[in-house]
Design a protein around this motif. Structure first.
Motif, short mmCIF file in Angstrom:
data_model
loop_
_atom_site.label_atom_id
_atom_site.label_comp_id
_atom_site.label_asym_id
_atom_site.label_seq_id
_atom_site.Cartn_x
_atom_site.Cartn_y
_atom_site.Cartn_z
N PHE A 198 -3.32 -5.52 1.72
CA PHE A 198 -3.99 -4.24 1.96
C PHE A 198 -4.69 -3.77 0.67
O PHE A 198 -5.78 -3.25 0.69
CB PHE A 198 -2.98 -3.18 2.42
N ILE A 251 -7.85 -5.63 0.13
CA ILE A 251 -8.91 -5.14 1.01
C ILE A 251 -9.50 -3.85 0.43
O ILE A 251 -10.71 -3.66 0.37
CB ILE A 251 -8.38 -4.91 2.45
N GLU A 252 -8.58 -3.00 -0.05
CA GLU A 252 -9.00 -1.73 -0.63
C GLU A 252 -9.90 -1.97 -1.85
O GLU A 252 -10.95 -1.36 -2.00
CB GLU A 252 -7.75 -0.93 -1.03
N TYR A 296 -13.24 -3.30 -0.98
CA TYR A 296 -14.04 -2.19 -0.43
C TYR A 296 -14.63 -1.35 -1.57
O TYR A 296 -15.82 -1.03 -1.60
CB TYR A 296 -13.17 -1.33 0.47
N LEU A 332 -6.16 3.45 4.01
CA LEU A 332 -6.51 2.07 4.35
C LEU A 332 -7.12 1.90 5.74
O LEU A 332 -7.95 1.03 5.94
CB LEU A 332 -5.28 1.17 4.23
N ILE A 378 -10.80 1.90 5.79
CA ILE A 378 -11.35 0.71 5.12
C ILE A 378 -11.26 -0.49 6.06
O ILE A 378 -12.23 -1.24 6.22
CB ILE A 378 -10.58 0.44 3.81
N LEU A 379 -10.10 -0.65 6.71
CA LEU A 379 -9.96 -1.76 7.65
C LEU A 379 -10.96 -1.62 8.80
O LEU A 379 -11.56 -2.60 9.23
CB LEU A 379 -8.52 -1.81 8.19
N ARG A 391 -13.83 -0.27 8.67
CA ARG A 391 -15.16 -0.61 8.15
C ARG A 391 -15.33 -2.13 8.09
O ARG A 391 -16.37 -2.68 8.47
CB ARG A 391 -15.35 0.02 6.76
N GLU A 392 -14.26 -2.81 7.61
CA GLU A 392 -14.30 -4.28 7.57
C GLU A 392 -14.46 -4.85 8.98
O GLU A 392 -15.19 -5.80 9.20
CB GLU A 392 -13.00 -4.83 6.94
#
Lengths: 81, 362
Positions: free
Chosen positions: A66, A69-70, A73, B12, B15-16, B18-19
């Motif tokens: 996680f 991913i952050e 981003y 999060l 963000i997820l 968006r992915e």
């Protein structure tokens, strides 16, 4: 029906029973399906049985993913202005 | 849930999402097989947050929902016999058979009891040694090892009044049956987390190898589910069809070997009828010959005719992902959680109950 609830092992008795703490509520749980556990560890409990030891390492691994991913981003937003 | 986790979720999840939007190549239909996923998806509002064209459909993963009315009727008929105490899980109490439910029978004086663990049924048999105690056992692979332990415990204690009416079912054969019909378009599976704790990854490999579809064994937190969808999309983007594990903190590659052993010791697979899916080869579990004396379907003559599922109820099509609950003419009218017609409205993990409670996730 397949609900599994994580809990922390408070004590283990000789007859494969453990006292498990579910966020303040304590219940007796059978360890017959999941005997390799220690006091202080976490287990997933379903219909009165521990069915799996919850792996701290894997939980941390998920959190790390996680985090990645952050970070990816944040990088992409910085690149994109 | 601890505050740090909540904070992470808040940060999060967008963000997820968006992915997910970046990878999405709609239209796509992913099926969540497990009823616990269905509830979690509705409860967290994930369906309405996904990019347009990504649809989540519910599959046959609620044991209460897939039990045909005829099997409920058989259990009820047993509970009406003299000297019988029927024991089952609470989820079953309100499920309608063809004319009545356990709840109604209990209200009329039937000795029907609810347990939280199969071991409680063994305790009841020990305490009530003058009565015949029948445990109506419903569940998937998550639950079957615990039921197997209870059977062995009854044997160990030498109980002669403990019986099992097995209505247990196995998930992979149902998925094969669903895919083999070719009636519903599915682009990937959100695979059940807790069934997989027991069976591991291997039994799903046919989905990727024979049907060319990706699957991700997924946990039940909102972030788990979003990551599961993200992993499915990544597989599709990279042209892969594999079975991956997102829920690594609980699911091991090989599952829980001890649980599988005890399950195999006590039960063997048998062809079983599923509501909506019909008869599926080797998709149920019965007691092995060694334990046949405890098998209620052999020990009792069950005074009950097989009746069809209730007319007008679309639970069968809903369980196959062919229809959505609002498509059912009974939904929200004749069929509500207070007065359910079909099991998908009764079970807390049923799609109809989720739609009713959360308004279709919109």
């Amino acid at each position: 029906m397949c609900l599994g609830i994580p809990g922390k092992i408070v004590s283990i008795s000789e007859d494969h029973l453990a006292e498990v703490d579910f966020g303040g509520v304590r219940r007796e749980v059978s360890l017959l399906l999941c005997p390799e556990v220690e006091v202080g560890g976490y287990v997933l409990v379903h219909v009165g049985f521990a069915i799996q030891r919850l792996e701290k390492g894997e939980a941390l691994e998920t959190l790390k993913l996680f985090k990645e991913i952050e970070e990816s981003y944040l990088e992409s937003t910085q690149e994109g202005g | 849930m601890n505050p740090r986790k909540r904070a992470d979720e808040g940060k999060l999840a967008p963000i997820l999402l968006r992915e997910i939007s970046g990878l999405a190549d709609p239209p796509l239909r992913f099926m969540e097989v497990c009823g616990t996923h269905t509830m979690s998806i509705f409860c967290s509002g994930i369906r309405s947050l996904l990019p347009e064209g990504i649809e989540l459909i519910s599959g046959p993963g609620c044991p209460v929902c897939v039990t045909p009315a005829g099997e409920i009727d058989r259990a009820i008929a047993l509970s009406q016999l003299d000297g019988v105490t029927l024991v089952t899980f609470g989820d079953l109490m309100w499920v309608p058979g063809s004319s009545t439910s356990f709840h109604q029978e209990k209200a009329m004086g039937g000795d029907i009891r609810v347990v939280l663990s199969p071991l409680d049924a063994v305790e009841i048999a020990q305490e009530e040694h003058g009565r015949k105690v029948i445990f109506f056992a419903v569940g998937f692979e998550t639950t079957s090892p615990a039921i197997a332990v209870a059977v062995k415990e009854a044997r160990r204690r030498g109980l002669v009044n403990f019986y099992l009416l097995s209505s247990q079912r196995l998930i992979p054969p149902a998925m094969r049956a669903l895919l083999s019909t070719g009636r519903v378009r599915i682009d990937g599976f959100i695979l059940p987390g807790h069934v997989s704790v027991i069976i591991g990854r291997g039994p799903y490999l046919f989905i990727a190898r024979e049907f060319g579809l990706p699957g991700v064994i997924t946990g039940f937190e909102a972030l788990d589910i979003l990551e599961g969808i993200y992993m499915l999309l990544r597989q599709r983007r990279e042209g892969r069809a594999e079975i991956e594990i997102q829920y690594r903190r609980a699911v091991k590659e090989e599952g829980n070997q001890r649980a599988l052993e005890v399950m195999g010791e006590v039960f063997e697979p048998v062809d079983a009828r599923w509501r909506g899916l019909g008869l599926i080869p080797e998709s149920g579990l019965i007691l092995r010959e060694e334990f046949a004396g405890m098998d209620a379907s052999r020990a009792f003559v069950i005074p009950c005719e097989d009746k069809a599922d209730p007319p007008g109820c679309l639970c069968g099509e809903i369980l196959q992902g062919l229809k959505s609950p609002p498509d059912c003419p009974l939904f929200g009218k004749r069929c509500t959680p207070e007065d359910p017609v079909g099991p998908c409205m009764v079970s807390s993990e049923g799609s109809c109950a989720a739609y009713y409670k959360y308004g279709g996730g919109q």
